[in-house]
Design a protein around this motif. Structure first.
Motif, PDB file in Angstrom:
ATOM      1  N   ASP A  75       0.833  -1.222   0.000  1.00  0.00           N
ATOM      2  CA  ASP A  75       0.000   0.000   0.000  1.00  0.00           C
ATOM      3  C   ASP A  75       0.864   1.266   0.000  1.00  0.00           C
ATOM      4  O   ASP A  75       0.526   2.264  -0.649  1.00  0.00           O
ATOM      5  N   VAL A  76       2.010   1.205   0.691  1.00  0.00           N
ATOM      6  CA  VAL A  76       2.925   2.358   0.710  1.00  0.00           C
ATOM      7  C   VAL A  76       3.579   2.518  -0.665  1.00  0.00           C
ATOM      8  O   VAL A  76       3.718   3.621  -1.194  1.00  0.00           O
ATOM      9  N   LEU A  77       3.967   1.384  -1.236  1.00  0.00           N
ATOM     10  CA  LEU A  77       4.581   1.376  -2.563  1.00  0.00           C
ATOM     11  C   LEU A  77       3.620   1.962  -3.605  1.00  0.00           C
ATOM     12  O   LEU A  77       4.006   2.775  -4.445  1.00  0.00           O
ATOM     13  N   GLN A  78       2.359   1.535  -3.508  1.00  0.00           N
ATOM     14  CA  GLN A  78       1.335   2.030  -4.435  1.00  0.00           C
ATOM     15  C   GLN A  78       1.189   3.550  -4.325  1.00  0.00           C
ATOM     16  O   GLN A  78       1.175   4.263  -5.335  1.00  0.00           O
ATOM     17  N   LYS A  79       1.120   4.021  -3.087  1.00  0.00           N
ATOM     18  CA  LYS A  79       0.942   5.461  -2.857  1.00  0.00           C
ATOM     19  C   LYS A  79       2.155   6.253  -3.381  1.00  0.00           C
ATOM     20  O   LYS A  79       2.013   7.292  -4.022  1.00  0.00           O
ATOM     21  N   THR A 141      -3.647  -4.149  -3.550  1.00  0.00           N
ATOM     22  CA  THR A 141      -2.561  -4.248  -2.556  1.00  0.00           C
ATOM     23  C   THR A 141      -2.825  -5.344  -1.523  1.00  0.00           C
ATOM     24  O   THR A 141      -1.931  -5.714  -0.766  1.00  0.00           O
ATOM     25  N   LYS A 142      -4.050  -5.868  -1.490  1.00  0.00           N
ATOM     26  CA  LYS A 142      -4.384  -6.909  -0.496  1.00  0.00           C
ATOM     27  C   LYS A 142      -3.858  -8.281  -0.939  1.00  0.00           C
ATOM     28  O   LYS A 142      -3.651  -9.162  -0.126  1.00  0.00           O
ATOM     29  N   ASP A 143      -3.679  -8.452  -2.240  1.00  0.00           N
ATOM     30  CA  ASP A 143      -3.210  -9.732  -2.772  1.00  0.00           C
ATOM     31  C   ASP A 143      -1.775  -9.567  -3.286  1.00  0.00           C
ATOM     32  O   ASP A 143      -1.540  -8.955  -4.317  1.00  0.00           O
ATOM     33  N   GLN A 144      -0.825 -10.129  -2.524  1.00  0.00           N
ATOM     34  CA  GLN A 144       0.602  -9.948  -2.828  1.00  0.00           C
ATOM     35  C   GLN A 144       0.951 -10.385  -4.255  1.00  0.00           C
ATOM     36  O   GLN A 144       1.662  -9.677  -4.978  1.00  0.00           O
TER      37      GLN A 144
END
Length: 202
Positions: A75-79, A141-144
């Motif tokens: 989630d941090v990577l996505q942001k 982001t919930k599914d690695q």
């Protein structure tokens, strides 16, 4: 977290060519000519828009690079990646707008065509980065596994942007021929970007 880290490093490698485009506008040194006041004024309009956007694009590269170096949560990577792509899109769009607003370089044969080629290339890059932002925003982001696969696709699309970067760089260099190059080389704002770039890459 192993799934995303190597992929984000690949993304970082693909991104490293992005900032080169702005450097093409500023990394030149021209001869000391008496110049054309109208052309000098045109060069100032273009160059004054560059430092802030160049800094924004370099910071976006750096943030993705930093995220790739750490064991960053999806989630941090996505942001991080989403914001970086937004900043790159905004940066290229702003430079395109500055060059478009400046008009054709005065007294330059086929200057209008050369100027519009640059604007078209930069606008196209801005749109591509905006599209990458949408793709990153849509990742799960919930599914690695899905996230790593999606990020891999984004990295592949980034690598495909290399041709657009080359095309944009070529268009900028084409715009910078002769008197235009001399006029740009005299501008403090373009010198500033050239100096910061050599300090970063040197």
């Amino acid at each position: 977290m192993e799934g995303t880290n190597p992929v984000n490093k690949k993304l970082t490698a693909a991104l490293s060519g992005g900032a080169v485009l702005v450097v093409a506008l500023s990394g030149c040194s021209g001869s000391a000519s008496k110049g054309n006041p109208k052309l000098d004024a045109w060069a100032k309009t273009v160059c004054d828009a560059v430092p802030a956007q160049d800094a924004k694009i370099k910071a976006a590269n750096a943030s993705i690079s930093k995220a790739g170096d750490n064991n960053t949560a999806p989630d941090v990577l996505q942001k991080t990646d989403s914001q970086a792509f937004q900043d790159m899109s905004d940066g290229y769009k702003a430079i395109a707008a500055a060059i478009n607003g400046a008009g054709a370089p005065p007294g330059v044969g086929d200057g209008a065509k050369r100027q519009q080629d640059v604007v078209k290339n930069l606008d196209s890059l801005a749109a591509s980065y905006a599209d990458l932002k949408k793709k990153v925003d849509a990742l799960d982001t919930k599914d690695q596994g899905k996230f790593a696969t999606g990020l891999h696709d984004v990295a592949s699309q980034m690598a495909a942007l290399e041709n657009q970067n080359k095309s944009g760089t070529e268009a900028l260099r084409n715009l910078e021929q002769g008197d235009v190059k001399d006029a740009i080389a005299k501008q403090p704002s373009c010198k500033k970007v050239a100096a910061s770039t050599s300090a970063t890459t040197g």
